[in-house]
Design a protein around this motif. Sequence first.
Motif, mmCIF file in Angstrom:
data_model
loop_
_atom_site.group_PDB
_atom_site.id
_atom_site.type_symbol
_atom_site.label_atom_id
_atom_site.label_comp_id
_atom_site.label_asym_id
_atom_site.label_seq_id
_atom_site.Cartn_x
_atom_site.Cartn_y
_atom_site.Cartn_z
ATOM 1 N N ILE A 139 -16.977 -2.888 1.983
ATOM 2 C CA ILE A 139 -15.726 -3.613 1.737
ATOM 3 C C ILE A 139 -14.983 -3.831 3.060
ATOM 4 O O ILE A 139 -15.066 -3.025 3.980
ATOM 5 C CB ILE A 139 -14.811 -2.898 0.724
ATOM 6 C CG1 ILE A 139 -14.370 -1.524 1.220
ATOM 7 C CG2 ILE A 139 -15.476 -2.778 -0.625
ATOM 8 C CD1 ILE A 139 -13.238 -0.959 0.387
ATOM 9 N N SER A 140 -14.273 -4.957 3.101
ATOM 10 C CA SER A 140 -13.445 -5.250 4.261
ATOM 11 C C SER A 140 -12.126 -4.509 4.084
ATOM 12 O O SER A 140 -11.542 -4.571 3.006
ATOM 13 C CB SER A 140 -13.163 -6.762 4.292
ATOM 14 O OG SER A 140 -13.615 -7.341 5.448
ATOM 15 N N PRO A 141 -11.642 -3.795 5.108
ATOM 16 C CA PRO A 141 -10.432 -2.998 4.946
ATOM 17 C C PRO A 141 -9.184 -3.873 4.786
ATOM 18 O O PRO A 141 -9.224 -5.068 5.101
ATOM 19 C CB PRO A 141 -10.356 -2.185 6.239
ATOM 20 C CG PRO A 141 -11.130 -2.959 7.228
ATOM 21 C CD PRO A 141 -12.195 -3.715 6.473
ATOM 22 N N PRO A 142 -8.072 -3.291 4.322
ATOM 23 C CA PRO A 142 -6.835 -4.071 4.192
ATOM 24 C C PRO A 142 -6.392 -4.600 5.554
ATOM 25 O O PRO A 142 -6.649 -3.987 6.589
ATOM 26 C CB PRO A 142 -5.817 -3.050 3.664
ATOM 27 C CG PRO A 142 -6.615 -1.909 3.143
ATOM 28 C CD PRO A 142 -7.887 -1.899 3.885
ATOM 29 N N VAL A 143 -5.735 -5.725 5.508
ATOM 30 C CA VAL A 143 -5.288 -6.388 6.734
ATOM 31 C C VAL A 143 -4.221 -5.556 7.446
ATOM 32 O O VAL A 143 -3.358 -4.959 6.808
ATOM 33 C CB VAL A 143 -4.758 -7.788 6.360
ATOM 34 C CG1 VAL A 143 -3.795 -8.318 7.383
ATOM 35 C CG2 VAL A 143 -5.905 -8.744 6.142
ATOM 36 N N ARG A 198 0.814 -1.217 0.000
ATOM 37 C CA ARG A 198 0.000 0.000 0.000
ATOM 38 C C ARG A 198 0.847 1.266 0.000
ATOM 39 O O ARG A 198 0.445 2.311 -0.497
ATOM 40 C CB ARG A 198 -0.973 -0.008 1.176
ATOM 41 C CG ARG A 198 -0.352 0.053 2.539
ATOM 42 C CD ARG A 198 -1.323 -0.285 3.644
ATOM 43 N NE ARG A 198 -1.536 -1.707 3.797
ATOM 44 C CZ ARG A 198 -2.209 -2.269 4.799
ATOM 45 N NH1 ARG A 198 -2.769 -1.518 5.728
ATOM 46 N NH2 ARG A 198 -2.357 -3.573 4.863
ATOM 47 N N ARG A 201 -9.591 -10.269 0.985
ATOM 48 C CA ARG A 201 -10.602 -10.021 2.016
ATOM 49 C C ARG A 201 -11.922 -9.607 1.370
ATOM 50 O O ARG A 201 -12.921 -9.438 2.062
ATOM 51 C CB ARG A 201 -10.129 -8.911 2.971
ATOM 52 C CG ARG A 201 -8.788 -9.194 3.604
ATOM 53 C CD ARG A 201 -8.843 -10.184 4.719
ATOM 54 N NE ARG A 201 -9.314 -9.585 5.963
ATOM 55 C CZ ARG A 201 -9.229 -10.180 7.145
ATOM 56 N NH1 ARG A 201 -8.706 -11.379 7.246
ATOM 57 N NH2 ARG A 201 -9.683 -9.573 8.230
ATOM 58 N N ASN A 202 -11.878 -9.387 0.070
ATOM 59 C CA ASN A 202 -13.076 -8.984 -0.685
ATOM 60 C C ASN A 202 -13.143 -9.770 -1.987
ATOM 61 O O ASN A 202 -13.314 -9.205 -3.052
ATOM 62 C CB ASN A 202 -13.044 -7.480 -0.997
ATOM 63 C CG ASN A 202 -13.063 -6.618 0.236
ATOM 64 O OD1 ASN A 202 -14.117 -6.384 0.814
ATOM 65 N ND2 ASN A 202 -11.884 -6.176 0.664
ATOM 66 N N GLU A 227 -6.126 -5.144 -2.641
ATOM 67 C CA GLU A 227 -6.762 -5.920 -3.705
ATOM 68 C C GLU A 227 -7.690 -4.958 -4.440
ATOM 69 O O GLU A 227 -7.866 -3.811 -4.001
ATOM 70 C CB GLU A 227 -7.524 -7.096 -3.098
ATOM 71 C CG GLU A 227 -8.583 -6.659 -2.116
ATOM 72 C CD GLU A 227 -8.951 -7.743 -1.109
ATOM 73 O OE1 GLU A 227 -10.088 -8.220 -1.171
ATOM 74 O OE2 GLU A 227 -8.116 -8.090 -0.269
ATOM 75 N N THR A 230 -10.126 -2.607 -2.303
ATOM 76 C CA THR A 230 -9.454 -1.724 -1.342
ATOM 77 C C THR A 230 -8.526 -0.750 -2.063
ATOM 78 O O THR A 230 -8.290 0.364 -1.578
ATOM 79 C CB THR A 230 -8.673 -2.524 -0.270
ATOM 80 O OG1 THR A 230 -7.866 -3.516 -0.908
ATOM 81 C CG2 THR A 230 -9.626 -3.218 0.683
#
Lengths: 337, 154
Positions: B125-129, A109, B83-84, A150, A153
């Motif tokens: 959406i699920s946020p980044p890990v 990121r 995660r998505n 991904e 995100t």
Amino acid sequence: MTARVENGSLEFPPGASDSSPGGPEPGQRLQAILRAGHFAVTTELPMPDSADPQCILRRARAFDGWVDAINATDGSGANPHVSSVAASAVLARAGYCPVMQITCRDRNRIAIQSDVLGAAMLGVGAVLCLTGDRVGAGDHPGAKPVFDLEGPTLIDAIRRMRDDARYLSGRVIADPPRMFIGAAENPFAPPLESRPQRLRMKIEAGAQFVQTQYCFDLPVLAEFMRRVREMGLDEKAHILIGVGPLASAGAARWLRANVAGVHVPDALITRLEGAHDQAAEGRMICVELMQQIREIKGVSGVHLMAFRQEEWVAGIVRDSGVLGGRKPARSGAGSRD
Amino acid sequence: MYALRSWSATHADLLQRFYAVFERALARADPLFRWVGYDRLERPVARVEKAVKGLLFDCRMCGQCVLSETGMSCPMNCPKTLRNGPCGGVRGDGTCEVKPDMRCVWVEAERGRALMQPAGGAAAISPPVDHRLFGRSSWLRAAREQAASHGVRP
């Protein structure tokens, strides 16, 4: 307006990215075309394995007058080539409208947010957000896959940079990037039923346009678009359907076996096998598909990926008639040496 | 274990009901956890959690469990740790692009979600890990968060 190569380095004339008075900047051209309600044609430019910018400009010239934007791929097939940031910058400076592809396979990121800002600084105005093919698909199968972000995100991160002028961490960005944000979608990969919902998720995260994987199956596309219209997604984002000419029955078989997510119906392969000139038949199938896709309500354009057949892009677009007589802006025409 | 995690997705409704009870118990145990000390509990609880969830879900102890949103199919088993998901590379028969001998984690998730209440896909959406949380107990995290949100803690 063209970039000149002097002693191997790229020279940009001052103001090379300025547009003609009253027109959109090259980087914003795709957004302007779609917002005006035109049926758009975009295409993909294979990234060279070369440090010479002329390699990119030579290839792009073949599309002049037939496409609204050119996608610069990012580590396509998990193989290194010229980076999409650099290629997009070269295209933008030469007056083209690049769509910079970003995959999440190779960078985290921190790097991705930096690249987006850098690309905006270099005149790039559109990005396509992809998760990315597996590392094993390419010639560096031992590489470490990243996938810190991904598709969804990544879209969200870029939207925050643009609209909130902040990184994911919340830190402020002094001059936010102007980006037309694109999502990739594959209506032809399982689970088919959940693909429209996936598209909705990406649109809600900030996707403004969509480019899909290759479409060779019209009934599946029609059903996908029906559900997309039902959910009102065609009014929230511009959807461009992926198309491409199959070079032969063998190429079709290879494509569906080796490129993730590509589904080619048996009927098409049979048709190719029966043709006298398989390559010409493949181009004709592409033209027919484009014409049929043009008629589907809710579709805003096509994304033509002519893998190893880029010289046929102009002819295919012309023969399909999907532009309806419109001539996409040529870049640097007349000033090219 | 692969066979068991497939079972988990097909019995997502059962597991959801069990976990609802378990989570309530965790929230109620918050005063006890605070008395012992959450930091002191971290290692032993994480060990048990890893053993149990590892068996049922092939849990990777990411520390930010979203099983209840992914139909009891752990997204960290996805080779791209989506995660998505799913990605666009799912094969025609529902197997994984990267590991063709495995069902796509997200195809399984869709199956599990359909069984759970409320049925259907994820809303946001699920946020980044957050990679700093790897190895930490999601159970203890849930206990803290549930207790705080239900006002159990003054």
